[in-house]
Scaffold this active site. Sequence first.
Site, PDB file in Angstrom:
ATOM      1  N   GLY A 116       0.847  -1.198   0.000  1.00 15.98           N
ATOM      2  CA  GLY A 116       0.000   0.000   0.000  1.00 15.98           C
ATOM      3  C   GLY A 116       0.872   1.232   0.000  1.00 15.98           C
ATOM      4  O   GLY A 116       2.096   1.153  -0.186  1.00 15.98           O
ATOM      5  N   ASP A 168      18.698  -8.473   1.791  1.00 19.27           N
ATOM      6  CA  ASP A 168      18.362  -7.537   0.710  1.00 19.27           C
ATOM      7  C   ASP A 168      19.003  -6.180   0.986  1.00 19.27           C
ATOM      8  O   ASP A 168      18.367  -5.136   0.843  1.00 19.27           O
ATOM      9  CB  ASP A 168      16.833  -7.406   0.592  1.00 19.27           C
TER      10      ASP A 168
END
Length: 912
Positions: A562, A675
């Site tokens: 979102g 990451d």
Amino acid sequence: MEQNQNNWLLTSWISNEGASRIFIELKFTLRDCNSLPGGLGTCKETFNMYYFESDDEDGRNIKENQYIKIDTIAADESFTELDLGDRVMKLNTEVRDVGPLTKKGFYLAFQDVGACIALVSVRVYYKKCPSVIRNLARFPDTITGADSSQLLEVSGVCVNHSVTDEAPKMHCSAEGEWLVPIGKCLCKAGYEEKNNTCQVCRPGFFKASPHSPSCSKCPPHSYTLDEASTSCLCEEHYFRKESDPPTMACTRPPSAPRSAISNVNETSVFLEWIPPADTGGRKDVSYYIACKKCNSHSGLCEACGGHVRYLPQQTGLKNTSVMMVDLLAHTNYTFEIEAVNGVSDQNPGARQFVSVNVTTNQAAPSPVSSVKKGKITKNSISLSWQEPDRPNGIILEYEIKYFEKDQEMSYTIIKSKETTITADGLKPGSAYVFQIRARTAAGYGGFSRRFDVPCLENSSGQEWEPVAASSDQSQIPIIVVSVTVGVILLAVVIGFLLSGRRCGYSKAKQDPEEEKMHFHNVRTYIDPHTYEDPNQAVHEFAKEIEASCITIERVIGAGEFGEVCSGRLKLQGKRELPVAIKTLKVGYTEKQRRDFLGEASIMGQFDHPNIIHLEGVVTKSKPVMIVTEYMENGSLDTFLKKNDGQFTVIQLVGMLRGIASGMKYLSDMGYVHRDLAARNILINSNLVCKVSDFGLSRVLEDDPEAAYTTRGGKIPIRWTAPEAIAFRKFTSASDVWSYGIVMWEVMSYGERPYWEMTNQDVIKAVEEGYRLPSPMDCPAALYQLMLDCWQKDRNSRPKFDEIVSMLDKLIRNPSSLKTLVNASSRVSNLLVEHSPVGSGAYRSVGEWLEAIKMGRYTEIFMENGYSSMDAVAQVTLEDLRRLGVTLVGHQKKIMNSLQEMKVQLVNGMVPL
Ligand code: ACK
């Protein structure tokens, strides 16, 4: 043939010459009775031997019965009639001994009671150990003892020019042999042993002690003109230290140190030099630093005085470098570096030194040292202080930091132009800690020591010291930094319980102690997957925030779940904070909700200045939100691209240091990020970088850089270590690889790693040993660190704590960043072969020098600042000579090896 034969033969008196045991050897012939014609008759085949002791020759009147019998002597072989015919006489020899004798002499008597005997000879003798020199001791003639098994202990006398080492003794046996020598003599100093005698040392030779084996030639720079010298005299200008052995050469004070260089850092000066060309023949060279402060106009100098600190010390320096700190700013100094050795004080006139003139720079002020407490009320305190001892310039303002005792992570900063402040709005009943620092044009000085103010309530209204009223204008509350989770929770819980449901956290922990444990003591990351109920995990580690406390201001980006917004968070009793708010879009699945909140469960476990800080979560109302601290400059890659070339190297290294520090914290907690990339680092208005984007499996799902591998997982190929791509071996060591890529991104201002190569080509190139080339204008030390992070063997990569300390070192010593990767060896758009014979292959200068068999120079290289391969790469022939590598063969070997490494580096590049 007559009966009762009794014939005596008596010797004259025999002196025993001091012997107490004598030997008698008899030679005789004796007739065989059987061979006598007419039978045996009174014939005997033995005779008797007697003795009588007396001190003088009055033996003629001795009666027969006064003689003492020695023995009855029988013949071994008797002769017969036949033998007489053949004229062969069989001679018998018999020996008897007598002792102990007590008088000066004796008589011997032979009694014949009917034997036909011819006594041919009587030999009387005693035994002695003959005079001998053994171990340089003379032992006299010694008559053996009375007893046949007796050993006589005899003392020796040292021969001429010798002295007793241990009393010399020997033992004389009954057989006249010397046995068991003990002790010895030694030729005294100035004499040496030759053929059992002590011979004098000739001129030019000496012997210092009886224990030295022989005379030695005088050592270098000494002489002697006399015989029997025990030491040699030093030639003119040469000396001997009291403790020097006489065998050591005479020495002299060293020459001056050479090639002194200085490095000024504010009010600190670092001096470095190389040892003197002539050490005077001694190994005990040390250095002494004399400091003079000089007036730039008059040129007059005076001694520096006691305020200067020398690190490690001013005298007796063993290393060829020293650091002077606490010098005055903007001042001319002359430092004299003198080499000193053990004989320097014997020739004070010969002292030599090298001078270095420096001018110190502007410097930050010294810490504020004197702080006084003023008026203390229930919720305020006044303080005053004095200007620092060394302001080093005009003080622009003071910064006052304070926090509740034991709540250091939650502090407030006030700035003041005056030397007084009043801090108000404090919690009644709490103890506070204050620290003050001053700022000049040169920046902030160090903070003062901690200054404790006891419990405010207890000291309410108490007047401690008079302080001047503070000016309100000069007192600006700046920012409330990082609030400790435990403290907030506790405060909110109390607030909530007391005042009902107001703006704040809605869920309290059962036990504040337990809470403390969670947020302060537990240093290991807990995988939220270990919780059966993900909601329980999120509430374990994240605080529930009332949605009404959040004001959303604008949308700043889009996340996988979102929008990401910026806004403000106002919790009861706290300042309003700018925050970032990640929202979970409507219509989410349960899995999406779980994954979304998983990030908060992870982030909530961390508390570190370089990890994005979680304020809390909104799960009780919709939309579900994660609220974090706001990072004004957004993600690092976009920020760097926007500001290409705008930062100093130190600023970039500062960013890298922050990221490394955050990663060290994560790896210490046992969390593997998987990451790490510049896009997942956020940067605030102070250029502080923080690691963000935590997650479980979804981390990689949500990263647009992540690609599917042949094994099905999604991996950000360009940032990921080969072992993690090949067999999903994600570890802190694979995070270090990614960190190397982040370093590259930062130093190239957000350039895309491996440019437009395809992921497949990247995997192949890396697997074949190719690595990213150095970014433009990149300090060699940083590029080397990148290459280290990209070691194929993950165990050979540096650990995050090593990276942090390496970067700290570079920051502390900015000149180390001046050496850039050689432009000729840096070709953009080319990959560098990570060849095992390239400079990257040698992990240390020692390893390299050992490999080319020049290991003997390792220490010299290290001592002179060539401690990394990057530093070594800059070495010139001139430097080698300066370092004392004087053999041409060695110079060639080292220079050729360096050249070879550089060529390999250039050849190792291949076009994509
Ligand atoms: O580059 P950006 O401005 O920085 O765009 C992304 C966007 O939200 C989507 O992730 C920004 N962002 C994320 N977290 C924060 C934060 N804590 N503070 C400021 N910006 C943030 C990020």
